[in-house]
Write a protein that holds these residues in place. Structure first.
Motif, PDB file in Angstrom:
ATOM      1  N   GLY A 138      11.555  10.870 -15.612  1.00 53.25           N
ATOM      2  CA  GLY A 138      12.848  10.772 -16.263  1.00 53.25           C
ATOM      3  C   GLY A 138      13.339  12.066 -16.843  1.00 53.25           C
ATOM      4  O   GLY A 138      14.453  12.131 -17.364  1.00 53.25           O
ATOM      5  N   GLY A 139      12.528  13.119 -16.755  1.00 53.94           N
ATOM      6  CA  GLY A 139      12.931  14.384 -17.364  1.00 53.94           C
ATOM      7  C   GLY A 139      13.921  15.127 -16.502  1.00 53.94           C
ATOM      8  O   GLY A 139      14.024  14.922 -15.307  1.00 53.94           O
ATOM      9  N   ALA A 140      14.668  16.011 -17.133  1.00 52.88           N
ATOM     10  CA  ALA A 140      15.647  16.827 -16.390  1.00 52.88           C
ATOM     11  C   ALA A 140      14.943  18.018 -15.771  1.00 52.88           C
ATOM     12  O   ALA A 140      14.051  18.602 -16.350  1.00 52.88           O
ATOM     13  CB  ALA A 140      16.742  17.303 -17.335  1.00 52.88           C
ATOM     14  N   GLU A 141      15.349  18.334 -14.551  1.00 53.19           N
ATOM     15  CA  GLU A 141      14.767  19.471 -13.853  1.00 53.19           C
ATOM     16  C   GLU A 141      15.719  20.652 -13.974  1.00 53.19           C
ATOM     17  O   GLU A 141      16.889  20.570 -13.631  1.00 53.19           O
ATOM     18  CB  GLU A 141      14.546  19.128 -12.368  1.00 53.19           C
ATOM     19  CG  GLU A 141      13.550  17.987 -12.186  1.00 53.19           C
ATOM     20  CD  GLU A 141      13.450  17.596 -10.726  1.00 53.19           C
ATOM     21  OE1 GLU A 141      14.228  18.143  -9.932  1.00 53.19           O
ATOM     22  OE2 GLU A 141      12.617  16.768 -10.391  1.00 53.19           O
ATOM     23  N   ALA A 142      15.197  21.749 -14.460  1.00 55.11           N
ATOM     24  CA  ALA A 142      16.031  22.944 -14.635  1.00 55.11           C
ATOM     25  C   ALA A 142      15.658  23.978 -13.586  1.00 55.11           C
ATOM     26  O   ALA A 142      14.499  24.294 -13.413  1.00 55.11           O
ATOM     27  CB  ALA A 142      15.830  23.522 -16.030  1.00 55.11           C
ATOM     28  N   PHE A 165       4.417  13.292  -8.164  1.00 53.96           N
ATOM     29  CA  PHE A 165       5.133  12.345  -9.001  1.00 53.96           C
ATOM     30  C   PHE A 165       5.282  10.969  -8.356  1.00 53.96           C
ATOM     31  O   PHE A 165       5.139   9.946  -9.024  1.00 53.96           O
ATOM     32  CB  PHE A 165       6.514  12.902  -9.361  1.00 53.96           C
ATOM     33  CG  PHE A 165       6.468  14.110 -10.254  1.00 53.96           C
ATOM     34  CD1 PHE A 165       5.298  14.453 -10.920  1.00 53.96           C
ATOM     35  CD2 PHE A 165       7.582  14.901 -10.438  1.00 53.96           C
ATOM     36  CE1 PHE A 165       5.237  15.570 -11.742  1.00 53.96           C
ATOM     37  CE2 PHE A 165       7.539  16.018 -11.265  1.00 53.96           C
ATOM     38  CZ  PHE A 165       6.360  16.347 -11.916  1.00 53.96           C
ATOM     39  N   ASN A 166       5.582  10.928  -7.058  1.00 57.33           N
ATOM     40  CA  ASN A 166       5.778   9.634  -6.400  1.00 57.33           C
ATOM     41  C   ASN A 166       4.512   8.772  -6.375  1.00 57.33           C
ATOM     42  O   ASN A 166       4.572   7.587  -6.693  1.00 57.33           O
ATOM     43  CB  ASN A 166       6.321   9.843  -4.989  1.00 57.33           C
ATOM     44  CG  ASN A 166       7.792  10.237  -4.997  1.00 57.33           C
ATOM     45  OD1 ASN A 166       8.453  10.162  -6.022  1.00 57.33           O
ATOM     46  ND2 ASN A 166       8.305  10.662  -3.864  1.00 57.33           N
ATOM     47  N   SER A 171       8.005   8.793 -18.570  1.00 56.00           N
ATOM     48  CA  SER A 171       9.304   9.389 -18.892  1.00 56.00           C
ATOM     49  C   SER A 171       9.305  10.892 -18.623  1.00 56.00           C
ATOM     50  O   SER A 171      10.279  11.442 -18.117  1.00 56.00           O
ATOM     51  CB  SER A 171       9.648   9.126 -20.360  1.00 56.00           C
ATOM     52  OG  SER A 171       9.765   7.736 -20.602  1.00 56.00           O
ATOM     53  N   LEU A 172       8.210  11.547 -18.970  1.00 54.47           N
ATOM     54  CA  LEU A 172       8.130  12.990 -18.759  1.00 54.47           C
ATOM     55  C   LEU A 172       8.121  13.336 -17.278  1.00 54.47           C
ATOM     56  O   LEU A 172       8.735  14.318 -16.849  1.00 54.47           O
ATOM     57  CB  LEU A 172       6.871  13.546 -19.430  1.00 54.47           C
ATOM     58  CG  LEU A 172       6.857  13.510 -20.960  1.00 54.47           C
ATOM     59  CD1 LEU A 172       5.501  13.967 -21.483  1.00 54.47           C
ATOM     60  CD2 LEU A 172       7.969  14.373 -21.529  1.00 54.47           C
ATOM     61  N   LEU A 173       7.439  12.529 -16.472  1.00 55.30           N
ATOM     62  CA  LEU A 173       7.314  12.828 -15.050  1.00 55.30           C
ATOM     63  C   LEU A 173       8.539  12.434 -14.258  1.00 55.30           C
ATOM     64  O   LEU A 173       9.020  13.174 -13.400  1.00 55.30           O
ATOM     65  CB  LEU A 173       6.083  12.124 -14.475  1.00 55.30           C
ATOM     66  CG  LEU A 173       4.722  12.622 -14.955  1.00 55.30           C
ATOM     67  CD1 LEU A 173       3.622  11.803 -14.325  1.00 55.30           C
ATOM     68  CD2 LEU A 173       4.537  14.093 -14.635  1.00 55.30           C
ATOM     69  N   LEU A 220       1.632   5.410 -24.591  1.00 55.08           N
ATOM     70  CA  LEU A 220       1.137   6.629 -23.954  1.00 55.08           C
ATOM     71  C   LEU A 220       1.548   6.705 -22.489  1.00 55.08           C
ATOM     72  O   LEU A 220       2.058   7.734 -22.015  1.00 55.08           O
ATOM     73  CB  LEU A 220      -0.383   6.706 -24.080  1.00 55.08           C
ATOM     74  CG  LEU A 220      -1.056   7.926 -23.441  1.00 55.08           C
ATOM     75  CD1 LEU A 220      -0.552   9.209 -24.075  1.00 55.08           C
ATOM     76  CD2 LEU A 220      -2.576   7.831 -23.569  1.00 55.08           C
ATOM     77  N   VAL A 221       1.351   5.626 -21.744  1.00 51.62           N
ATOM     78  CA  VAL A 221       1.691   5.629 -20.321  1.00 51.62           C
ATOM     79  C   VAL A 221       3.202   5.712 -20.122  1.00 51.62           C
ATOM     80  O   VAL A 221       3.682   6.390 -19.209  1.00 51.62           O
ATOM     81  CB  VAL A 221       1.102   4.393 -19.622  1.00 51.62           C
ATOM     82  CG1 VAL A 221       1.546   4.330 -18.164  1.00 51.62           C
ATOM     83  CG2 VAL A 221      -0.414   4.402 -19.711  1.00 51.62           C
TER      84      VAL A 221
END
Length: 277
Positions: A34-38, A116-117, A30-32, A24-25
């Motif tokens: 490691g995700g791509a920013e569009a 995020f940081n 990964s979502l916060l 879960l963590v």
């Protein structure tokens, strides 16, 4: 000294013990981080409209040359006006695009710095602690209550320095990325440290360890390929938590926390909480 087998063994033991919590963590991480920013960009478009002017005139031999010259002058003026309109439209569109782009980037940077940081520091702290005890998921929010602004500043400067080093040369950027690798762990564990102290401690911890850490990263390439082949399913349910715990085990070994937590495990239950971590 440490070995890859030692770190991975510790990670596997912890993953087996607290499997769903680690998954879960890791998924949240990964979502916060490691995700791509569009970013959506808007551009201006201009359309060409042609006008046809039909003029019925009775042309005499005397006036023919005058009429032709006047018609050429009018057409030239119309062309110049249309061309200026195009330039103005393109300029306005570019200005609007730049303004929208700057606003979007500013919002992204602010969210990254203030949300995020600190979360990254808390998540790193969670994995490092989980190697030695059953850690609550709420630990990922630890930095928001302990040295929040300090964590925001420290990790922001880490990101800024990495960008500047990478822009300078690619290889120095990679080297600095390994030199700064322990910063989120350090600030998560020691939120009272200043920026200079955190950077100095990370540099000291990674001194002589960068290449070994690089080889440790390479050892997960096979798992990465399998994750791609399973459309990311394997990454979510095994590889990501396994890798996060392995990197946390590296931090614990380099920081000397292994000895501290092994001693803590040997203490009576009531005395374990006296040890700072």
């Amino acid at each position: 000294m440490w070995t890859r087998a030692e770190l991975k063994r510790k990670a596997k033991e912890t993953l087996k013990k607290y499997y769903w919590k680690m998954v879960l963590v890791s998924l949240l991480f990964s979502l916060l981080c490691g995700g791509a920013e569009a970013c959506s960009s808007s551009g201006g478009s201009s359309s060409n409209s042609g006008t046809a002017n039909t003029t019925e005139t009775v042309i005499t031999n005397e006036d023919s040359n005058i009429i032709v010259e006047e018609t050429q002058d009018v057409n030239l003026d119309n062309f110049l006006t249309t061309d200026r309109d195009k330039i103005v439209a393109i300029t306005v569109a570019m200005i609007i695009f730049l303004i929208v782009f700057v606003v979007i980037m500013a919002v992204v940077i602010l969210i990254d710095a203030f949300v995020f940081n600190p979360l990254e520091a808390g998540i790193r702290r969670f994995f490092a602690k989980s190697l030695y005890e059953d850690t609550k998921i709420r630990e990922i929010a630890y930095t928001f209550d302990h040295g929040y602004l300090n964590a925001v500043k420290v990790i922001f400067f880490r990101d800024l320095y990495l960008v500047l080093w990478t822009l300078l040369f690619i290889i120095p950027g990679i080297v600095k990325a390994y030199e700064y690798r322990m910063i989120p762990y350090i600030i998560g564990e020691n939120p009272e440290l200043t920026k200079e102290e955190v950077f100095a401690r990370s540099k000291e911890m990674m001194k002589g360890q960068k290449f070994k850490a690089f080889v440790l990263d390479l050892s997960f390439i096979g798992w990465g390929i399998l994750s791609v082949m399973t459309l990311g399913i394997l990454a979510v349910f095994y590889v990501a938590p396994y890798e996060n715990l392995t990197m946390a085990a590296l931090y614990n070994r380099l920081s000397g926390n292994d000895t501290e937590w092994e001693n803590a495990a040997a203490l009576p239950e009531g005395e374990k909480w006296d040890i700072e971590y």
